[in-house]
Design a protein around this motif. Structure first.
Motif, mmCIF file in Angstrom:
data_model
loop_
_atom_site.group_PDB
_atom_site.id
_atom_site.type_symbol
_atom_site.label_atom_id
_atom_site.label_comp_id
_atom_site.label_asym_id
_atom_site.label_seq_id
_atom_site.Cartn_x
_atom_site.Cartn_y
_atom_site.Cartn_z
ATOM 1 N N TYR A 119 0.998 -0.961 0.271
ATOM 2 C CA TYR A 119 -0.254 -0.117 -0.288
ATOM 3 C C TYR A 119 0.936 1.205 0.084
ATOM 4 O O TYR A 119 0.558 2.704 -0.776
ATOM 5 C CB TYR A 119 -0.540 -0.303 1.424
ATOM 6 N N TYR A 156 1.163 4.609 -2.940
ATOM 7 C CA TYR A 156 0.317 6.023 -2.109
ATOM 8 C C TYR A 156 0.951 6.867 -2.972
ATOM 9 O O TYR A 156 -0.173 7.631 -3.437
ATOM 10 C CB TYR A 156 1.069 5.773 -0.905
ATOM 11 N N PRO A 157 2.515 6.764 -3.707
ATOM 12 C CA PRO A 157 2.819 7.843 -4.092
ATOM 13 C C PRO A 157 2.444 8.170 -5.503
ATOM 14 O O PRO A 157 2.203 9.207 -6.514
ATOM 15 C CB PRO A 157 4.431 7.655 -4.000
ATOM 16 N N LEU A 209 -0.106 7.646 -6.490
ATOM 17 C CA LEU A 209 -2.407 7.925 -7.199
ATOM 18 C C LEU A 209 -1.951 9.626 -7.333
ATOM 19 O O LEU A 209 -1.117 10.814 -6.989
ATOM 20 C CB LEU A 209 -2.910 7.632 -6.004
ATOM 21 N N THR A 210 -3.181 9.818 -7.573
ATOM 22 C CA THR A 210 -3.510 11.692 -8.283
ATOM 23 C C THR A 210 -3.457 12.075 -6.623
ATOM 24 O O THR A 210 -4.073 11.374 -5.809
ATOM 25 C CB THR A 210 -4.134 11.739 -9.072
ATOM 26 N N PRO A 211 -3.641 13.480 -6.959
ATOM 27 C CA PRO A 211 -4.189 13.872 -6.092
ATOM 28 C C PRO A 211 -5.277 13.740 -5.318
ATOM 29 O O PRO A 211 -5.786 13.996 -3.760
ATOM 30 C CB PRO A 211 -3.686 15.610 -6.334
ATOM 31 N N GLN A 262 -6.993 11.615 -5.591
ATOM 32 C CA GLN A 262 -7.110 9.980 -4.836
ATOM 33 C C GLN A 262 -6.289 9.760 -4.208
ATOM 34 O O GLN A 262 -7.197 8.608 -2.339
ATOM 35 C CB GLN A 262 -6.614 9.306 -6.273
ATOM 36 N N GLN A 263 -5.506 10.581 -4.030
ATOM 37 C CA GLN A 263 -4.877 10.704 -2.347
ATOM 38 C C GLN A 263 -5.908 10.374 -1.046
ATOM 39 O O GLN A 263 -6.023 10.970 -0.413
ATOM 40 C CB GLN A 263 -3.547 11.035 -2.643
ATOM 41 N N GLN A 264 -6.541 12.658 -1.263
ATOM 42 C CA GLN A 264 -6.919 12.479 -0.991
ATOM 43 C C GLN A 264 -8.296 11.816 -0.499
ATOM 44 O O GLN A 264 -9.491 12.307 0.672
ATOM 45 C CB GLN A 264 -8.159 14.311 -1.179
ATOM 46 N N GLN A 324 -8.202 8.739 0.234
ATOM 47 C CA GLN A 324 -8.219 8.048 0.946
ATOM 48 C C GLN A 324 -7.564 8.475 2.863
ATOM 49 O O GLN A 324 -7.454 7.633 3.567
ATOM 50 C CB GLN A 324 -6.496 7.354 0.684
ATOM 51 N N GLU A 368 -2.583 7.154 4.562
ATOM 52 C CA GLU A 368 -1.346 6.854 4.269
ATOM 53 C C GLU A 368 -0.224 6.723 5.476
ATOM 54 O O GLU A 368 0.145 5.828 6.073
ATOM 55 C CB GLU A 368 -0.500 7.817 3.398
#
Length: 337
Positions: A90, A94-95, A97-99, A101-103, A105, A109
């Motif tokens: 995971y 995580y790095p 992913l688009t901003p 997609q990261q948001q 999550q 992280e």
């Protein structure tokens, strides 16, 4: 394990699931169905059923959120090394992913990093090293998985419990062992090569056979012994007949010198009596000799082919005649069969 954080992540997942379920009510998604089933088992504490269902969902439709949930399920299940590997996957994903997609999550992280630090401390680990005499082609397996040469000598995280270790060289026997590790235990194991088994001893030679041919025809001596006996007695008879005949001829000369017609002196009469006795003995001996030789010939000619020579190779017969007294003779017969 931080139960409050797990409850938070589960609540977020439930909200996301509700929205996804409303959007795709008309078309059931196998990956979503497996995920929902896995989360239901997980919330009920049935991790041995929930984790495989979530893993199946990740195979059908790989997603960061599903991977994170699977890592948490494995940690709660007690498979610490497996959970550690899932969190590593995971954090590596995580790095990428688009901003946005990261948001989506949220703080997963951060939770993953904290969980990974705890699992790295609590997960058992084992280090395997080869013996000095191991050839370069030696193969080491841990729980059936071949280890790369670079993994040897390093601590490898494993789940708590028993683990099988195997070492094999090409063409040689396998050296196997079982190691059990508890939570947080770190163990270093020096492997040993299996000692080759000695070759089996050669089979014993077959027992020697005294005689490969068939058994004799009759009794202990058989036909061949009868041939030797009859032939030997026949030869003895002929020899005795010849000797006694010669002695009779010798006595005839004495009779001629000491007899005139039927009148004989004492010496002539003794020679005449001896000549008659020797003549009779010669006649009988010749008869026995002819009968013996003839019988031996018949037995030999009618002998079955299976009874080849050698059935009675130890049989023998010998005869001799020795003079006894004045005008007498003795027959000496010896033999073995």
């Amino acid at each position: 394990m931080n139960t409050a954080r797990f409850a938070l992540s589960a609540a977020c997942l439930s909200t996301a699931l509700a929205a996804a379920s409303a959007a795709s009510a008309a078309a059931p998604d196998p990956a979503q169905a497996a995920f929902d089933q896995g989360v239901a088992h997980m919330e009920a504490g049935r991790f041995d059923e929930g984790c495989p269902a979530i893993e199946e969902s990740q195979k059908l439709d790989p997603r960061p959120g599903t991977l994170f949930t699977l890592a948490e399920c494995e940690a709660l299940r007690g498979r610490l090394a497996t959970a550690l590997a899932r969190f590593d996957e995971y954090l590596a994903l995580y790095p990428t992913l688009t901003p946005k997609q990261q948001q989506n999550q949220a703080d997963r992280e951060k939770i993953a990093r904290e969980q990974r630090e705890t699992l790295a401390r609590d997960a058992p680990a084992i280090s395997l090293s080869l013996p000095p005499d191991a050839p370069p082609a030696a193969v080491v397996k841990l729980d059936g998985r071949v280890l790369a040469p670079t993994a040897l000598g390093t601590l490898i995280p494993v789940d708590p419990g028993t683990h099988s270790i195997a070492l094999q060289v090409p063409g040689g026997p396998v050296s196997e062992r079982i190691e059990r590790l508890g939570k947080g235990e770190k163990k270093r194991v020096a492997l040993t090569l299996a000692v080759p088994r000695p070759p089996p001893p050669p089979p014993p030679p077959p027992p020697a056979r005294a005689h490969a041919g068939p058994a004799p025809d009759t009794g202990a001596g058989g036909r061949r012994v009868a041939v030797y006996l009859a032939g030997g007695l026949g030869l003895v008879g002929l020899a005795v007949g010849g000797v006694t005949g010669a002695l009779a001829m010798e006595r005839k000369g004495v009779v001629d010198e000491n007899c005139a017609g039927t009148a004989c002196n004492h010496e002539g009469k003794t020679a005449a009596d001896a000549m008659k006795a020797l003549g009779l003995a010669s006649t009988i001996a010749f008869g026995v000799g002819v009968a013996g030789v003839g019988g031996a010939a018949v037995l030999l000619l009618t002998e079955p082919k299976a009874t080849s020579a050698g059935a009675s190779s130890g049989a023998w017969v010998a005869a001799g005649v020795a003079p006894v007294g004045s005008g007498g003779a003795a027959l000496d017969v010896r033999g073995a069969w």
